[in-house]
Design an enzyme around this catalytic site. Structure first.
Site, PDB file in Angstrom:
ATOM      1  N   ALA A  30      -3.602   7.824  -5.036  1.00 38.13           N
ATOM      2  CA  ALA A  30      -2.263   7.257  -5.217  1.00 38.13           C
ATOM      3  C   ALA A  30      -2.463   5.803  -5.620  1.00 38.13           C
ATOM      4  O   ALA A  30      -2.799   4.960  -4.790  1.00 38.13           O
ATOM      5  CB  ALA A  30      -1.477   7.365  -3.924  1.00 38.13           C
ATOM      6  N   GLY A  33       0.826  -1.208   0.000  1.00 40.20           N
ATOM      7  CA  GLY A  33       0.000   0.000   0.000  1.00 40.20           C
ATOM      8  C   GLY A  33       0.851   1.245   0.000  1.00 40.20           C
ATOM      9  O   GLY A  33       2.059   1.190  -0.252  1.00 40.20           O
ATOM     10  N   ASN A  34       0.234   2.372   0.241  1.00 44.03           N
ATOM     11  CA  ASN A  34       0.985   3.633   0.331  1.00 44.03           C
ATOM     12  C   ASN A  34       0.344   4.523   1.380  1.00 44.03           C
ATOM     13  O   ASN A  34      -0.700   4.201   1.934  1.00 44.03           O
ATOM     14  CB  ASN A  34       1.060   4.312  -1.031  1.00 44.03           C
ATOM     15  CG  ASN A  34      -0.313   4.696  -1.551  1.00 44.03           C
ATOM     16  OD1 ASN A  34      -0.949   5.583  -1.028  1.00 44.03           O
ATOM     17  ND2 ASN A  34      -0.780   3.988  -2.575  1.00 44.03           N
ATOM     18  N   ARG A  35       0.977   5.663   1.646  1.00 46.63           N
ATOM     19  CA  ARG A  35       0.583   6.487   2.791  1.00 46.63           C
ATOM     20  C   ARG A  35      -0.507   7.514   2.487  1.00 46.63           C
ATOM     21  O   ARG A  35      -0.810   8.358   3.322  1.00 46.63           O
ATOM     22  CB  ARG A  35       1.819   7.222   3.340  1.00 46.63           C
ATOM     23  CG  ARG A  35       2.799   6.291   4.023  1.00 46.63           C
ATOM     24  CD  ARG A  35       4.030   7.044   4.449  1.00 46.63           C
ATOM     25  NE  ARG A  35       3.698   8.214   5.240  1.00 46.63           N
ATOM     26  CZ  ARG A  35       4.478   9.281   5.372  1.00 46.63           C
ATOM     27  NH1 ARG A  35       5.636   9.320   4.741  1.00 46.63           N
ATOM     28  NH2 ARG A  35       4.118  10.290   6.111  1.00 46.63           N
ATOM     29  N   SER A  36      -1.109   7.456   1.315  1.00 45.87           N
ATOM     30  CA  SER A  36      -2.123   8.470   0.994  1.00 45.87           C
ATOM     31  C   SER A  36      -3.338   8.333   1.917  1.00 45.87           C
ATOM     32  O   SER A  36      -3.872   7.246   2.088  1.00 45.87           O
ATOM     33  CB  SER A  36      -2.555   8.323  -0.460  1.00 45.87           C
ATOM     34  OG  SER A  36      -3.593   9.225  -0.727  1.00 45.87           O
TER      35      SER A  36
END
Ligand code: CTP
Length: 422
Positions: free
Chosen positions: A290, A223-226
């Site tokens: 994102a 995943g990502n931090r958005s």
């Protein structure tokens, strides 16, 4: 929802501040409390901490475990100076009860404790609710102090009249009832609803927000931090200005806006499918999500076991570039805006390159090398790149950044019209 910084000074009416906090949090406001040391003789910090769900601060040099954040907001990753950070994040500073001594210090501009320092650092609305013995209230010194504060734009409430705490005394000096205090706070913090913009009314705006999660197995993902804050701010702002807004939300845990339609997705593939379904019926696409550029080539149905392996290899494959695909498939009159999170130097060059490569009308670039803006922060600072040039938007709340992006969209549509399909 307002972020209320409540300063409690040392009077018997401090107990009413507890009821104010209870009412304010029940109404959905986020409250942080700063107490003077004297007020803790009347009401303890534990009561305020329990009601606000946040630490209570008294000393200027005492670190704030929440680092200046209000309940519901993320704490920054640096240690700020507590009084400045709390005040900066607050929508209003309320001093209730304000003793004669605190009123005098505020009028004189003293900063001898956290509450008075916070008041001196406050740039937003300040509401003061005095409570004291009626002789103290009527004293010319207090009256002159109140006049000074009012002349500076501080809202000083008139104390109520009636029986006072000292036995047998009656007169003006009672703290207004908590419900009346909350009413005054809400009147001072209520956002002024923006007037609908004729060029946005009825425009169908599709926004993507958040960050995709690509499963490794049934419980793990790439995943990502958005956080989705920028996308949700764009959606709410567009809806407030009159647009018909749909958000494709990838794993966003933020409050929802009743004026917006939400479609929840998890993966890039789901986001692509949701966009494919909604894009044809949209006039504007704001692609703020994102999207993972890579996803595990295989995902396991169950939970992977460690077994005896020392290493594990996850093979990643490219996801389709959803934005490029939509931009290429657009019909005349559709406006397509991409977002680019870039790191440090060269950010604008990358942004310009994406504008051309993806066939977009605009790219909104933000520099994620800076910790104080971008991911999960309430502020952002961006540059909007179009074929006509660049517009830098200085650091501002994401709602204001959203407004600037929508202004750019309106300009694009009014000017050359949306770019033709690539
Ligand atoms: N985007 C997309 N599909 C992807 C990746 C990105 O639609 N698989 C969109 C994002 O929503 C964003 C824009 O493309 O609006 C820019 O994303 P970014 O990841 O910065 O662009 P890339 O072309 O992947 O470039 P980079 O090499 O910097 O990762």
């Amino acid at each position: 929802m307002a972020r209320i910084l409540l300063g409690v000074s040392g009077g018997i009416a401090a107990y009413k501040a507890l009821e104010l906090v209870r009412l304010a949090t029940a109404a959905g406001h986020a409250v942080r409390v700063v107490q003077t040391p004297a007020s803790q003789r009347f009401v303890g910090a534990a009561s305020f901490a329990a009601l606000t769900g946040a630490p209570v601060l008294t000393g200027e040099f005492e670190p704030d475990p929440a680092r200046g954040a209000f309940p519901g907001d993320p704490a920054p990753d640096h240690d700020p100076l507590s009084h400045l950070e709390l005040v900066r994040n607050a929508d209003i500073l309320v001093v209730a009860p304000a003793t004669a001594n605190t009123v005098a210090k505020l009028a004189a501009g003293l900063a001898d404790n956290l509450l008075t320092s916070a008041a001196l650092a406050a740039t937003g609305p300040v509401l003061v609710a005095p409570a004291m013995n009626h002789h103290m209230w009527e004293h010319p010194a207090t009256q002159a102090n109140v006049a000074t504060l009012r002349a500076r734009g501080v809202v000083v409430l008139e104390p109520g009249s009636g029986r006072l705490a000292s036995h047998g005394e009656e007169g003006a000096g009672r703290l207004p009832e908590p419900a009346a205090l909350l009413h005054a706070i809400e009147a001072l913090t209520r956002p002024v609803a923006p007037a609908p913009r004729p060029d946005l009314v009825g425009l169908r705006v599709l926004v993507t927000a958040g960050g995709t999660r690509e499963p490794i197995d049934a419980v793990r993902f790439v995943g990502n931090r958005s956080s989705g804050r920028m996308g949700f701010a764009l959606a709410s702002e567009a809806a407030a200005l009159g647009a018909a807004v749909t958000v494709v939300a990838a794993n966003v845990a933020l409050p929802r806006d009743a004026r917006v339609t939400y479609v929840d997705v998890e993966t890039a593939a789901e986001l692509q499918a949701a966009c494919a379904a909604a894009f044809a019926g949209s006039d504007v696409l704001l692609m703020a999500a994102a999207v993972a550029d890579f996803r595990p080539a295989r995902s396991f149905a169950g939970k992977l076991k460690k077994a005896s392996e020392e290493r594990m290899r996850v093979e990643l494959e490219r996801t389709p570039d959803i934005l490029s695909g939509l931009a290429a498939a657009r019909r005349p009159g559709q406006t397509v805006v991409g977002f680019a999170a870039e790191h440090g130097e060269g950010a604008l060059d990358y942004g310009r390159e994406k504008l051309a490569r993806k066939g977009l009308d605009a790219v909104v670039v933000n520099d994620i090398a800076r910790g104080d803006i971008g991911f999960d922060a309430t502020d952002n600072e961006v540059t909007i790149i179009t074929a006509a040039g660049e517009t830098h938007i200085a650091r501002a709340a994401k709602t204001q950044i959203a407004r600037a992006v929508l202004d750019a969209v309106v300009d694009l549509r009014a000017g050359s019209g949306a770019a033709e399909p690539a």
